[in-house]
Design a protein around this motif. Structure first.
Motif, PDB file in Angstrom:
ATOM      1  N   ALA A  49      53.927  37.200  20.445  1.00 49.14           N
ATOM      2  CA  ALA A  49      52.651  36.538  20.161  1.00 49.14           C
ATOM      3  C   ALA A  49      51.485  37.304  20.793  1.00 49.14           C
ATOM      4  CB  ALA A  49      52.678  35.102  20.678  1.00 49.14           C
ATOM      5  N   GLU A  50      51.693  37.815  21.997  1.00 50.89           N
ATOM      6  CA  GLU A  50      50.649  38.580  22.679  1.00 50.89           C
ATOM      7  C   GLU A  50      50.361  39.889  21.938  1.00 50.89           C
ATOM      8  OE1 GLU A  50      49.868  40.654  27.060  1.00 50.89           O
ATOM      9  OE2 GLU A  50      51.398  39.100  26.834  1.00 50.89           O
ATOM     10  N   MET A  51      51.410  40.571  21.488  1.00 53.65           N
ATOM     11  CA  MET A  51      51.222  41.817  20.753  1.00 53.65           C
ATOM     12  C   MET A  51      50.525  41.566  19.419  1.00 53.65           C
ATOM     13  SD  MET A  51      54.609  44.154  21.489  1.00 53.65           S
ATOM     14  CE  MET A  51      55.831  42.863  21.225  1.00 53.65           C
ATOM     15  N   LEU A  52      50.842  40.456  18.767  1.00 55.44           N
ATOM     16  CA  LEU A  52      50.175  40.117  17.517  1.00 55.44           C
ATOM     17  C   LEU A  52      48.687  39.855  17.745  1.00 55.44           C
ATOM     18  CD1 LEU A  52      52.843  37.805  15.820  1.00 55.44           C
ATOM     19  CD2 LEU A  52      52.105  40.059  15.027  1.00 55.44           C
ATOM     20  N   ASN A  53      48.374  39.167  18.832  1.00 51.22           N
ATOM     21  CA  ASN A  53      46.969  38.915  19.164  1.00 51.22           C
ATOM     22  C   ASN A  53      46.228  40.218  19.429  1.00 51.22           C
ATOM     23  OD1 ASN A  53      47.118  36.129  18.924  1.00 51.22           O
ATOM     24  ND2 ASN A  53      47.677  35.820  21.065  1.00 51.22           N
ATOM     25  N   GLU A  54      46.884  41.153  20.120  1.00 55.56           N
ATOM     26  CA  GLU A  54      46.261  42.438  20.415  1.00 55.56           C
ATOM     27  C   GLU A  54      46.058  43.244  19.138  1.00 55.56           C
ATOM     28  OE1 GLU A  54      44.593  45.590  22.544  1.00 55.56           O
ATOM     29  OE2 GLU A  54      44.912  43.474  23.029  1.00 55.56           O
ATOM     30  N   ARG A  55      47.066  43.238  18.263  1.00 58.63           N
ATOM     31  CA  ARG A  55      46.934  43.936  16.977  1.00 58.63           C
ATOM     32  C   ARG A  55      45.785  43.331  16.172  1.00 58.63           C
ATOM     33  NH1 ARG A  55      51.711  46.490  14.509  1.00 58.63           N
ATOM     34  NH2 ARG A  55      52.811  47.526  16.206  1.00 58.63           N
TER      35      ARG A  55
END
Length: 337
Positions: free
Chosen positions: A179-185
């Motif tokens: 979820a954190e990586m998706l937010n960063e992307r």
């Protein structure tokens, strides 16, 4: 109870994705005359089929684990096996990064084409849950936060020392990281999209390129202008932007009439293009300080016959006829003209 909620929510999620494919995309693709063009249909449903395939596979693995729950009580490994794959990040990232464009397209096309507006309305009123197109499309964005909440609840009910506890903790960490990586992307995608939109307004001034322009770095600098005697005549605030193909110098203003270039500006702040040089015409020069960016321009504008020079000695025109741009790696930063 928590396991029943997990199964119920996943079945509903898969059913929503199937509706998007079978009740929305397929009829739009097969409509004659076409309600929407093929490229627009692709934008609207970009990534939906891939997400559906991913969760059909997850449900296939989840089912036997649920059937054996009373005996084994093991679910953590199922989440880790299915959602630790890099492909899941790519699939969801593609969908999420396309979501705003898809929703804007749906909104504009429903206003422009009554046939599409009628299509969406009929689909909504004939559905048992009366869920509209947006309500279905937003579900993939909500899915991982829902998973995280379910796993947190399950961990609360799983005693220390239980055989599945470590696997559940790993599953929770995996989904939180995802979820954190998706937010960063998503953040990076929005910044890039905003910058591209601003650059389009100055396309004729910056020149055309076959590749997408990307902002790599930007710095606020002071431009020092020298007179013919080598004395500082005035100082101006400037912003220097390093793109993947050009170095751009702009004045920062608050006037709406100025050219808008960068996404990371403050509220009401705009950039007025002063000059731009291709990256190939910029050289790193060793001088009395650390690495610098130097650029020779003739008669106060970018010269087509660019001369490469050192910051110590230059072979170009006299100080009154040349502009030399300097960006030191240390503070403060100056443009020396």
């Amino acid at each position: 109870h928590i396991i029943a909620n997990l199964v119920h929510s996943e079945n509903n999620y898969v059913a929503s994705l199937q509706r998007l494919v079978t009740d929305y995309r397929r009829p739009l693709e097969e409509s004659s005359p076409p309600i929407l063009s093929t490229p627009k249909v692709e934008i609207l449903f970009h990534g939906v089929a891939s997400i559906l395939k991913c969760h059909l596979q997850f449900r296939t693995v989840l089912s036997p684990a649920i059937r054996c729950w009373d005996k084994e009580e093991k679910l953590g490994d199922v989440f880790v096996a299915c959602f630790s794959k890099s492909s899941v990040l790519e699939i969801y990232s593609d969908f999420i990064n396309n979501f705003n464009e898809a929703m804007e397209l749906a909104k504009s096309e429903s206003k422009r084409k009554s046939a599409f507006a009628d299509f969406l309305q009929v689909k909504q009123i004939t559905a048992a849950d009366r869920l509209n197109f947006f309500g279905l499309m937003v579900k993939p964005i909500q899915r991982f936060p829902q998973f995280i909440l379910l796993l947190q609840d399950l961990l609360k009910e799983t005693p220390t020392g239980h055989e599945d506890r470590m696997a559940l903790q790993l599953a929770l960490t995996t989904l939180e990281s995802l979820a954190e990586m998706l937010n960063e992307r998503k953040r990076e995608s929005e910044q890039a999209a905003a910058f591209q939109a601003k650059l389009r307004s100055t396309g004729s001034k910056l020149g055309k390129t076959d590749q997408a322009r990307i902002l790599l770095r930007e710095d606020d600098v002071q431009q020092l202008e020298f007179n013919s005697f080598g004395q500082v005549s005035r100082s101006k605030a400037r912003r220097l932007l390093l793109l993947n193909d050009q170095v751009v110098c702009a004045a920062v203003t608050g006037r709406a009439s100025e050219v808008d270039l960068a996404p990371s500006l403050g509220q009401g702040e705009r950039l007025s293009l002063k000059w731009a040089a291709t990256v190939e015409d910029v050289s790193l020069v060793e001088g009395s300080t650390a690495g610098t960016l130097a650029r020779m321009t003739v008669a106060g504008s970018v010269s087509s016959a660019t001369k490469r020079s050192s910051l110590g000695r230059s072979t170009g025109p006299s100080p009154g006829d040349r502009k030399r741009t300097r960006l030191n790696s240390s503070h403060p930063r100056y443009l020396v003209c």
